[in-house]
Write a protein that holds these residues in place. Structure first.
Motif, PDB file in Angstrom:
ATOM      1  N   GLU A 189       0.820  -1.214   0.000  1.00  0.00           N
ATOM      2  CA  GLU A 189       0.000   0.000   0.000  1.00  0.00           C
ATOM      3  C   GLU A 189       0.852   1.261   0.000  1.00  0.00           C
ATOM      4  O   GLU A 189       0.463   2.282  -0.568  1.00  0.00           O
ATOM      5  CB  GLU A 189      -0.942  -0.012   1.197  1.00  0.00           C
ATOM      6  CG  GLU A 189      -0.260   0.005   2.541  1.00  0.00           C
ATOM      7  CD  GLU A 189      -1.084  -0.663   3.625  1.00  0.00           C
ATOM      8  OE1 GLU A 189      -1.562   0.065   4.517  1.00  0.00           O
ATOM      9  OE2 GLU A 189      -1.247  -1.900   3.595  1.00  0.00           O
TER      10      GLU A 189
ATOM     11  N   LEU B  88      -5.798   2.333  -0.068  1.00  0.00           N
ATOM     12  CA  LEU B  88      -5.583   0.890   0.050  1.00  0.00           C
ATOM     13  C   LEU B  88      -5.045   0.528   1.436  1.00  0.00           C
ATOM     14  O   LEU B  88      -4.248   1.257   2.020  1.00  0.00           O
ATOM     15  CB  LEU B  88      -4.577   0.445  -1.015  1.00  0.00           C
ATOM     16  CG  LEU B  88      -4.327  -1.064  -1.129  1.00  0.00           C
ATOM     17  CD1 LEU B  88      -5.504  -1.741  -1.818  1.00  0.00           C
ATOM     18  CD2 LEU B  88      -3.038  -1.334  -1.896  1.00  0.00           C
ATOM     19  N   PHE B  89      -5.486  -0.616   1.963  1.00  0.00           N
ATOM     20  CA  PHE B  89      -4.875  -1.147   3.173  1.00  0.00           C
ATOM     21  C   PHE B  89      -5.013  -2.668   3.183  1.00  0.00           C
ATOM     22  O   PHE B  89      -5.947  -3.236   2.619  1.00  0.00           O
ATOM     23  CB  PHE B  89      -5.483  -0.549   4.447  1.00  0.00           C
ATOM     24  CG  PHE B  89      -6.941  -0.893   4.672  1.00  0.00           C
ATOM     25  CD1 PHE B  89      -7.302  -1.978   5.459  1.00  0.00           C
ATOM     26  CD2 PHE B  89      -7.948  -0.122   4.106  1.00  0.00           C
ATOM     27  CE1 PHE B  89      -8.637  -2.294   5.673  1.00  0.00           C
ATOM     28  CE2 PHE B  89      -9.286  -0.425   4.314  1.00  0.00           C
ATOM     29  CZ  PHE B  89      -9.638  -1.519   5.100  1.00  0.00           C
ATOM     30  N   LYS B  90      -4.065  -3.328   3.830  1.00  0.00           N
ATOM     31  CA  LYS B  90      -4.091  -4.775   3.976  1.00  0.00           C
ATOM     32  C   LYS B  90      -4.945  -5.119   5.183  1.00  0.00           C
ATOM     33  O   LYS B  90      -4.669  -4.668   6.293  1.00  0.00           O
ATOM     34  CB  LYS B  90      -2.672  -5.325   4.140  1.00  0.00           C
ATOM     35  CG  LYS B  90      -2.598  -6.853   4.159  1.00  0.00           C
ATOM     36  CD  LYS B  90      -1.161  -7.333   4.243  1.00  0.00           C
ATOM     37  CE  LYS B  90      -1.117  -8.857   4.290  1.00  0.00           C
ATOM     38  NZ  LYS B  90       0.270  -9.360   4.391  1.00  0.00           N
TER      39      LYS B  90
ATOM     40  N   PHE C 233      -6.680  -7.443   0.547  1.00  0.00           N
ATOM     41  CA  PHE C 233      -6.700  -5.971   0.551  1.00  0.00           C
ATOM     42  C   PHE C 233      -8.121  -5.421   0.455  1.00  0.00           C
ATOM     43  O   PHE C 233      -9.013  -6.040  -0.105  1.00  0.00           O
ATOM     44  CB  PHE C 233      -5.860  -5.421  -0.599  1.00  0.00           C
ATOM     45  CG  PHE C 233      -4.379  -5.578  -0.383  1.00  0.00           C
ATOM     46  CD1 PHE C 233      -3.663  -4.621   0.322  1.00  0.00           C
ATOM     47  CD2 PHE C 233      -3.707  -6.690  -0.856  1.00  0.00           C
ATOM     48  CE1 PHE C 233      -2.310  -4.766   0.545  1.00  0.00           C
ATOM     49  CE2 PHE C 233      -2.347  -6.845  -0.643  1.00  0.00           C
ATOM     50  CZ  PHE C 233      -1.645  -5.881   0.062  1.00  0.00           C
TER      51      PHE C 233
ATOM     52  N   SER D 183     -10.169  -1.235   0.363  1.00  0.00           N
ATOM     53  CA  SER D 183      -9.975   0.191   0.150  1.00  0.00           C
ATOM     54  C   SER D 183     -10.793   0.965   1.167  1.00  0.00           C
ATOM     55  O   SER D 183     -11.932   0.610   1.471  1.00  0.00           O
ATOM     56  CB  SER D 183     -10.405   0.591  -1.265  1.00  0.00           C
ATOM     57  OG  SER D 183     -10.305   1.993  -1.425  1.00  0.00           O
TER      58      SER D 183
ATOM     59  N   GLN E   6      -0.244   4.847   4.711  1.00  0.00           N
ATOM     60  CA  GLN E   6      -0.300   5.706   3.535  1.00  0.00           C
ATOM     61  C   GLN E   6      -0.197   7.178   3.897  1.00  0.00           C
ATOM     62  O   GLN E   6       0.344   7.972   3.120  1.00  0.00           O
ATOM     63  CB  GLN E   6      -1.587   5.432   2.759  1.00  0.00           C
ATOM     64  CG  GLN E   6      -1.583   4.097   2.027  1.00  0.00           C
ATOM     65  CD  GLN E   6      -2.565   4.064   0.884  1.00  0.00           C
ATOM     66  OE1 GLN E   6      -3.631   4.667   0.921  1.00  0.00           O
ATOM     67  NE2 GLN E   6      -2.219   3.346  -0.183  1.00  0.00           N
TER      68      GLN E   6
END
Length: 310
Positions: A93, A160-162, A171, A173, A286
């Motif tokens: 990300e 985005l993030f895991k 993943f 969003s 992010q």
């Protein structure tokens, strides 16, 4: 006959390139060429580029900058129709957002990787790679910003993030719609130090002070709820503002828009009065990349506030 587009596949390591060694630990051992050899015939010509072989947890900002520079080189190659970046999931990300911020995308740019190693019975790398190549071969995807193809989903880099450490569909969003318009921040981030400080009930400002003493020019708070802390942290933020250290407030909560509405001495409203900027959507990882890019580009205070407003 229509010539198939040329897709550059930049290999950087990660789980997709990993196998288990004699010790039982998985390490990146496969090259991009090795991984492409596992695919059936693709609807594109493929050019593997061996850039590095690292787990993404060990990447530095300099490594991420190197990846962004490699993507730029392929974007500038008139023969290349699209780019795929093979990347570890731990920091995907971050690097995806850096590329999204730095580069003018005249061609599709797609990140992908894997949750399971290449020698795992449920290896997901080949499926993800095939999906990424299909997206990169379609010129229409250039208009969608940097994308991530993973677990059957196509997601925008912004937000985005895991969300899972052990599921193939790894993943999500933080946004329901992709943000295409964004500040273009081409300045290299090498040498920029921005730290993430975790906030928890009863914490004090020790880690904020340590970051400032270590030379951080920016700090991201992984705060509680909608971006809340306590009076000690607000005092530390006020000191950072006086010293010219930018402070951005994000949240440990994975989704939801942050609004600086709480008072009480340590809420988001108090942080804003002390000079902190709330990251409305981007989560800490992010937010750190965006703040680093803004600082590297010598953005004004007003520009920083605007950049985090969506």
């Amino acid at each position: 006959m229509t010539t198939k587009p040329l897709v550059a596949v930049i290999a950087t390591g990660g789980t997709i390139a990993s196998k288990h060694g004699a010790s039982g630990a998985s390490i990146p051992t496969l090259t991009g060429e090795d991984l492409l050899a596992l695919l059936p015939q693709a609807d594109a010509r493929l050019r593997p580029i061996e850039l590095m072989s690292k787990d993404s947890a060990s990447l530095t900002l300099s490594d991420m900058q190197r990846i962004s520079d490699a993507v730029k080189a392929e974007l500038n190659d008139p023969d290349v129709g699209g780019i795929v970046i093979l990347h570890g999931t731990d920091a995907m990300e971050e690097t995806a957002l850096l590329v999204h911020l730095q580069l003018m995308r005249r061609k599709p740019v797609i990140f992908t990787g894997a949750q399971f190693t290449a020698d795992h019975p449920d290896a997901d790398g080949p499926t993800n790679l095939a999906a990424a190549i299909r997206l990169a071969a379609d010129p229409a995807n250039a208009q969608r910003g940097v994308l991530v193809a993973f677990g059957g989903r196509t997601l925008p880099a912004w937000g985005l993030f895991k969300h899972s450490s052990d599921e193939a569909d790894a993943f999500r969003s933080a946004r329901t719609l992709p943000r295409i318009e964004h500040p273009r921040l081409p300045a290299p981030v090498d040498g920029i130090r921005v730290d993430i400080v975790a906030i928890y009930p009863g914490c004090d400002a020790t880690h904020i002070r340590a970051s400032v003493d270590a030379g951080a020019c920016g700090i991201v708070l992984a705060a509680l709820g909608s971006g809340n802390t306590n009076p000690d942290i607000v005092d530390a933020v006020r000191d950072c503002t006086a010293r010219g250290v930018s402070v951005v407030v994000s949240s440990r909560v994975p989704v939801g828009v942050l609004k600086p509405s709480y008072g009480g001495g340590g809420g988001g409203h108090d942080l804003a009065k002390a000079g902190a900027i709330h990251s409305h959507v981007l989560r800490p990882a992010q937010a750190r990349i965006l703040l680093s890019s803004l600082i590297a580009s010598q953005s004004s205070a007003e520009s920083i506030v605007h950049a985090f407003s969506d």
